[in-house]
Scaffold this active site. Sequence first.
Site, short mmCIF file in Angstrom:
data_model
loop_
_atom_site.label_atom_id
_atom_site.label_comp_id
_atom_site.label_asym_id
_atom_site.label_seq_id
_atom_site.Cartn_x
_atom_site.Cartn_y
_atom_site.Cartn_z
N ASP A 1 0.86 -1.19 -0.06
CA ASP A 1 -0.20 -0.18 -0.16
C ASP A 1 0.95 1.46 -0.17
O ASP A 1 0.70 2.14 -0.67
CB ASP A 1 -0.93 0.19 1.26
N HIS A 2 1.74 1.35 0.86
CA HIS A 2 2.84 2.46 0.95
C HIS A 2 3.56 2.62 -0.45
O HIS A 2 4.30 3.82 -0.44
CB HIS A 2 3.61 2.40 2.13
N ASP A 3 3.68 1.68 -1.26
CA ASP A 3 4.25 1.88 -2.34
C ASP A 3 3.26 2.51 -3.63
O ASP A 3 3.80 3.29 -4.62
CB ASP A 3 4.71 0.57 -3.07
N ASP B 1 6.26 0.42 -8.01
CA ASP B 1 7.53 0.48 -8.33
C ASP B 1 8.64 0.95 -7.32
O ASP B 1 9.72 1.65 -7.58
CB ASP B 1 7.56 1.53 -9.61
N THR C 1 4.36 7.86 -6.72
CA THR C 1 3.76 7.35 -8.01
C THR C 1 2.75 6.28 -7.68
O THR C 1 3.00 5.59 -6.54
CB THR C 1 4.84 6.52 -8.93
N PHE D 1 2.24 3.73 -9.22
CA PHE D 1 2.65 2.51 -9.76
C PHE D 1 3.59 1.60 -8.49
O PHE D 1 4.01 1.94 -7.73
CB PHE D 1 3.75 2.59 -10.90
#
Length: 257
Positions: free
Chosen positions: A118-120, A194, A190, A192
Site C-alpha cells: 500500500d505504501h508503494d 515501482d 507514484t 505504480f
Amino acid sequence: VLSSQQKDILFKVTGCNYVTRPIRCVLNSPYRTITGECNNREHPHFGVANHAYARWLPAEYEDGISLPRGLIEGQLYHGHPLPLVRKVSNEIITTSNENVTADQERSLAFMHWGQWIDHDLDLAHESPTNIENKKVECDTSCNYVPPCFPIKIPPGDSRIVTPGICMPFVRTAAVCNPKTFVREQLNSITSFLDASAVYGSEEPLARSLRNQSNSLGLMAINQNFTDAGLALLPFENNSNSLCLHTNKTAKIPCFKA
Ligand SMILES: *[C@@H]1O[C@H](CO)[C@@H](O)[C@H](O)[C@H]1NC(C)=O
Ligand SMILES: *[C@@H]1O[C@H](CO)[C@@H](O)[C@H](O)[C@H]1NC(C)=O
Ligand SMILES: *[C@@H]1O[C@H](CO)[C@@H](O)[C@H](O)[C@H]1NC(C)=O
Ligand SMILES: *[C@@H]1O[C@H](CO)[C@@H](O)[C@H](O)[C@H]1NC(C)=O
Ligand SMILES: *[C@@H]1O[C@H](CO)[C@@H](O)[C@H](O)[C@H]1NC(C)=O
C-alpha cells in the site's frame, strides 16, 4: 485585477503550474521515470507523483467545494443527521480488548507486507498545521480548526471511555484543481508498484539515494554505521527528523529510504 506576472507567481506558489504543465515523453528511453511520468504513453500524467488521486465517484463536501461532511452539527441528509464516523466503524467491527487472539495461519509479516505494498501505491501528506507561524494543535484540540477535523467518540464506545476526548485527525493536503476548484487530495508518490519507498518519487531524492562517487549506479549506504559488516540505509539529512525525538541523547535520525 491581477497582472499576468502576478498570476504567474500565484500559479507557481500554489503548485498549479506543476500539475498543469505539459509533459513531453522521451519515447525511445529504455528506462521508466522516477516520477512515473510517461509510464502511460497516452496519458503521461497518469499515476505521476504529486498529482491528485483518481476518483471513482465525485467528491461530496458539505459546501460542495471543500468542507467535510458531518462538520455542521444538525445538518440533515435525506431527513437524517449523519452518524458519527466512529459509530459507523463500531457498528461494522468492534473487538473488545480481551477477545483479541493470535491468528493461527498468518504471521505479522502478512500485515506488514500488505502495508508495504500500500505504501508503494499512495502517500497522502497532511495539510500543514503551521501557517503564518501560527501553529494549530490537532493532537490536543477537539474543535474543528482547519486542518484539524477531530473524530468524535459516541457515547457507549467499547474502547474509548474517557469523557471529552476525541481522536486526532488532520485533513490531507489539497492539490491545485483548476478545472472545477473542488478540493482534491494529492498522492505524493507514484501510483505504480515501482518501489517508491526504496527509490523515491522525485528526481532530487532519487539522486540523493544513489552513490554519486562513481558511475556504478549503486544505492547509497550509511556512512556512520554497519550491522555486523553489512550496509545500512543512509540517514535522512534533516534536523527535524522524527527519529531524533525518540532518544534525545542518541541523536539518531531516521533512515532516508
Ligand atoms: C468474548 O468472547 C466470548 C466467547 O465468544 C463471549 O462470550 C464474550 O461475551 C466476549 N466478550 C466481550 C467483552 O465481547
Ligand atoms: C560509494 O561507494 C564507495 C565504494 O564502494 C563506498 O566506499 C562509499 O561508502 C559509498 N558512498 C555512499 C554514500 O554510499
Ligand atoms: C545535508 O544538508 C545540508 C544543508 O541542507 C547540506 O549542506 C549538506 O551537504 C547535506 N549533507 C549530505 C550528506 O547530503
Ligand atoms: C538513548 O541513547 C543513549 C546513548 O546512545 C543510550 O545510552 C540510552 O540507553 C538510550 N535510551 C533509551 C531509552 O533507549
Ligand atoms: C555521521 O557522520 C557524519 C560525518 O562524520 C557526522 O557529521 C554525523 O553527525 C554522523 N551522524 C550520526 C547520526 O552519527
